[in-house]
Structures are given as structure tokens and as C-alpha cells.
Enzyme design. Sequence first.
Site, PDB file in Angstrom:
ATOM      1  N   THR A 167       0.840  -1.203   0.000  1.00 29.67           N
ATOM      2  CA  THR A 167       0.000   0.000   0.000  1.00 29.67           C
ATOM      3  C   THR A 167       0.871   1.248   0.000  1.00 29.67           C
ATOM      4  O   THR A 167       0.650   2.182  -0.784  1.00 29.67           O
ATOM      5  CB  THR A 167      -0.923   0.003   1.242  1.00 29.67           C
ATOM      6  OG1 THR A 167      -1.713  -1.188   1.213  1.00 29.67           O
ATOM      7  CG2 THR A 167      -1.829   1.218   1.269  1.00 29.67           C
ATOM      8  N   CYS A 174      -8.718  -8.477   0.284  1.00 34.53           N
ATOM      9  CA  CYS A 174      -7.672  -7.896   1.126  1.00 34.53           C
ATOM     10  C   CYS A 174      -8.351  -7.179   2.257  1.00 34.53           C
ATOM     11  O   CYS A 174      -7.816  -6.998   3.325  1.00 34.53           O
ATOM     12  CB  CYS A 174      -6.829  -6.904   0.353  1.00 34.53           C
ATOM     13  SG  CYS A 174      -5.686  -7.733  -0.687  1.00 34.53           S
ATOM     14  N   HIS A 207       4.662  -9.854   2.477  1.00 33.80           N
ATOM     15  CA  HIS A 207       3.763 -10.904   2.986  1.00 33.80           C
ATOM     16  C   HIS A 207       2.982 -11.613   1.895  1.00 33.80           C
ATOM     17  O   HIS A 207       2.353 -12.633   2.164  1.00 33.80           O
ATOM     18  CB  HIS A 207       2.839 -10.348   4.077  1.00 33.80           C
ATOM     19  CG  HIS A 207       1.706  -9.486   3.628  1.00 33.80           C
ATOM     20  ND1 HIS A 207       0.408  -9.929   3.627  1.00 33.80           N
ATOM     21  CD2 HIS A 207       1.668  -8.199   3.193  1.00 33.80           C
ATOM     22  CE1 HIS A 207      -0.393  -8.936   3.211  1.00 33.80           C
ATOM     23  NE2 HIS A 207       0.354  -7.883   2.951  1.00 33.80           N
ATOM     24  N   ASN A 260      -5.560  -9.244  -7.838  1.00 41.37           N
ATOM     25  CA  ASN A 260      -5.680  -9.978  -6.571  1.00 41.37           C
ATOM     26  C   ASN A 260      -6.951 -10.812  -6.471  1.00 41.37           C
ATOM     27  O   ASN A 260      -6.993 -11.782  -5.726  1.00 41.37           O
ATOM     28  CB  ASN A 260      -5.610  -9.008  -5.389  1.00 41.37           C
ATOM     29  CG  ASN A 260      -6.469  -7.781  -5.572  1.00 41.37           C
ATOM     30  OD1 ASN A 260      -6.301  -7.036  -6.543  1.00 41.37           O
ATOM     31  ND2 ASN A 260      -7.393  -7.575  -4.674  1.00 41.37           N
ATOM     32  N   THR A 301      12.962   4.789  10.633  1.00 39.18           N
ATOM     33  CA  THR A 301      13.982   3.784  10.924  1.00 39.18           C
ATOM     34  C   THR A 301      13.657   2.483  10.199  1.00 39.18           C
ATOM     35  O   THR A 301      12.520   2.005  10.253  1.00 39.18           O
ATOM     36  CB  THR A 301      14.046   3.535  12.446  1.00 39.18           C
ATOM     37  OG1 THR A 301      14.365   4.779  13.074  1.00 39.18           O
ATOM     38  CG2 THR A 301      15.098   2.497  12.810  1.00 39.18           C
TER      39      THR A 301
HETATM   40  N1  PLP Z   1      -1.687  -4.329  -4.276  1.00 42.18           N
HETATM   41  C1  PLP Z   1      -2.326  -5.493  -4.433  1.00 42.18           C
HETATM   42  C2  PLP Z   1      -2.590  -5.994  -5.808  1.00 42.18           C
HETATM   43  C3  PLP Z   1      -2.736  -6.236  -3.329  1.00 42.18           C
HETATM   44  O1  PLP Z   1      -3.381  -7.393  -3.508  1.00 42.18           O
HETATM   45  C4  PLP Z   1      -2.470  -5.722  -2.038  1.00 42.18           C
HETATM   46  C5  PLP Z   1      -2.932  -6.443  -0.834  1.00 42.18           C
HETATM   47  O2  PLP Z   1      -3.717  -7.333  -0.899  1.00 42.18           O
HETATM   48  C6  PLP Z   1      -1.782  -4.517  -1.924  1.00 42.18           C
HETATM   49  C7  PLP Z   1      -1.406  -3.841  -3.056  1.00 42.18           C
HETATM   50  C8  PLP Z   1      -1.430  -3.952  -0.581  1.00 42.18           C
HETATM   51  O3  PLP Z   1      -0.305  -4.604  -0.058  1.00 42.18           O
HETATM   52  P1  PLP Z   1       0.002  -4.537   1.525  1.00 42.18           P
HETATM   53  O4  PLP Z   1      -0.949  -5.478   2.175  1.00 42.18           O
HETATM   54  O5  PLP Z   1       1.423  -4.991   1.634  1.00 42.18           O
HETATM   55  O6  PLP Z   1      -0.172  -3.133   1.947  1.00 42.18           O
END
Ligand code: PLP
Length: 373
Positions: A73, A314, A192, A142, A229
Site C-alpha cells: 500500500t 484484502c 507478505h 488480486n 527507521t
Molecule cells: N496491491 C495489491 C494488488 C494487493 O493485492 C495488495 C494487498 O492485498 C496490496 C497492493 C497492498 O499490499 P500490503 O498489504 O502490503 O499493503
Amino acid sequence: MTVRTTYLDANATEPLRPAARAAMLAAFDITGNPSSVHTPGNAARRIVEDARETIAGLWGVRPNGVIFTSGGTEADALAIRALGSERHIIVGATEHDAVRKAPVACDILPVDEAGLPRLDALEAMLSCGDGEALVCVMLANNETGTIARIPAAAAICATFGARLHVDAVQAAGRVPFRFGELGATSMAISAHKLGGPIGVGALMLTPGIAFGTPMMAGGGQEQGRRGGTLPAALIAGFAAAARDAIANLGDMPRIAALRDRAEAAAVAAGAEVYGNIADRLPNTTCLRMPGAKGQELVIALDLEGIAVSSGAACSSGKPGTSHVLQSMQVPSDRAAETIRVSLPWNATEADIDRFVDVYPRGAERLRAEARAA
Ligand code: PLP
């Protein structure tokens, strides 16, 4: 008796890889701020810089083109802020909220029925503007797993002098690619989603690109591009997971075969699949079961020890129609009958045996209840 969870929600987060755990445990024992000039600080900095070199090498980026962030993100938001200021921002309709909800005015790039950016529309949008654009498209979606033709989009962007930011969060560690082959200006990845820890990611940059105002200036870390940091242990886990994921890409045909078996069983039980008309991630399937609400099916499967997700998962737990399916012209009542099954790197035949056993029964029960209601 504890029932082993059959975890099929890898696109939300992957299980931690043992190599990542080991690297973090070792690094947690090192006291030192990577910015400090004394010996403990140097030890922490060594961990960060080794990890940076590893990650840069895995995707063919120069080490100083890797900016560590708190995750995907932040990497997306940073790209939009630092590379897109004063530019016309164009965002693919199926982008993750990390991109869609970045606080800037943007135009939406339509997608085709597979959810892939329409290149004719991109060309038309860029030719109407003055060329000072930042285009954001994802490598793999996703929800459906569909993989976009990024080099073709990059070629169009190059013609119009536009920058291209690629969200590769779901693709990294699941399909082979090098940053240079994409033709992008920048790329976001997240630890992750490839078996590393939650809370760290990276923005990767093409050499020589002018970088605007960072989101956090802080102590000037990351060459002033991202203050704060650096979490040496998380970064060590990120690099170890990334190395392991790339070293084991040869296992992806096995994952794809498991996914195909789950998918075939679902289709035999009456489901339809969204996104399978395009290239997809090997681990993902987006299944609609007519007459069974996705959210109810997620709960029914969870009660049987199977973890999957519905909609834009997500942010699971947040009901609402999937903007991805909506932009693929899937009617909202059908989108509400959809679940996402995403296999983790360590999925087994036994996991799919469980899914194949439980999904048809669970779906049929919900359909029968809906018919009776
Ligand atoms: N971009 C995509 C395509 C995602 O699927 C996700 C999370 O599911 C993100 C960005 C965000 O990643 P993070 O969870 O590391 O903030």
C-alpha cells in the site's frame, strides 16, 4: 481434536516461509539502528544492505533503486505521490484500493471482460492529454489472478512520454519476470504476499528517474525518499522469503495443477469461473456459484476449517460489490455469489481433497436454503 485449517487465502497473505522466519529470528537479536555509525548500527545496516542487494538482484533492479516501505500500500501511494505529482494520473479500473484510493484526482482506464486494461483506451486517453501522465496498472489481479500485458502498455506509455507504475504485489514470487522486461518506471512489491512478514515492502525505480516529494521525510533514510527507521529484521525476512519464492518458482506448475483440480470440482458442482479467459496466476481462481452468496459460502467453508475469501478480500469483512468484477461487467448479483480461492506456496493434495469434498456440499446446502426461502 483440533482441525487443521485448510488455508486457501494466500492472496490475502501467504504463510511465512521457514527461511524468512530464520532470517528474522537471527536479525532480531542484533541491537542497532541501521542509521547509526557505531558497530551495532553497522551490523544492522549490513543486514538491510545485504537484503537490498538480494531483492534488487532477484528482479533485476539497481540496489539504489529499491526503497523499503511498510508494504504494498505504501509503495503504491509513494509512487503516485513522488512520481505522479503535477501529472495526469490514469488508473486501471481493476487496481487494488492501494492505488484506487490514493488521494489524487485520477481518470479510470477501462478493462476488457478478463479485467485487463484496454490498450486502445490507454492510447486514446494519453493522446488526449499533454503527455505528462502517470499510468498505474497491476501485473496480476488480486481477485481473479489475471495477468496484464505490461510491456504492451509500457510501449504505449513510452510513445506519449508517460510514466508507468506497476503494482506487482500479487505477481512477485508467483510468476517469473524482471523489472526491466516490464518497461515500467516503478514497481511495488510486498513481503507478505510472497511468504515474508507483514509490514514491509518495496518500491522499485528505474535508474535516473526524478523523485518528487516523499510521503515521510523523517530522518532522511532511503536517500531522503522515505523517512523512518528501517526494520532490519523484517527486511531480512523479506529478502529471505523473496529468495526462497524465486528459487521455488519451479513448484508453480504443481500449484497450478492443484488449483485446476479445485476449479474443475467447483465447475462440476455448478460454478463458473471469472478471469480464466486470460493468463492467470497459478494459484488463483475466482468462482461464482449461482444461488449461493459468496459471504455465506466463506462462512460455511470456515466452519469446516477451510479459509477462502469473498469479494475484494484484502479488506475481507468489508461487504460490498467487488469493483474488479463490476468493471468486468459482471452484474452485482452475480458478483455477490463469488469467492476467491488462492493457494499458498505450501498447499498440498490433502488441502484440495478437503476443498473438493466440502465446497460442493456447502454450496448445495446454501442453494437449497435460498430456493426454500
Ligand atoms: N496491491 C495489491 C494488488 C494487493 O493485492 C495488495 C494487498 O492485498 C496490496 C497492493 C497492498 O499490499 P500490503 O498489504 O502490503 O499493503
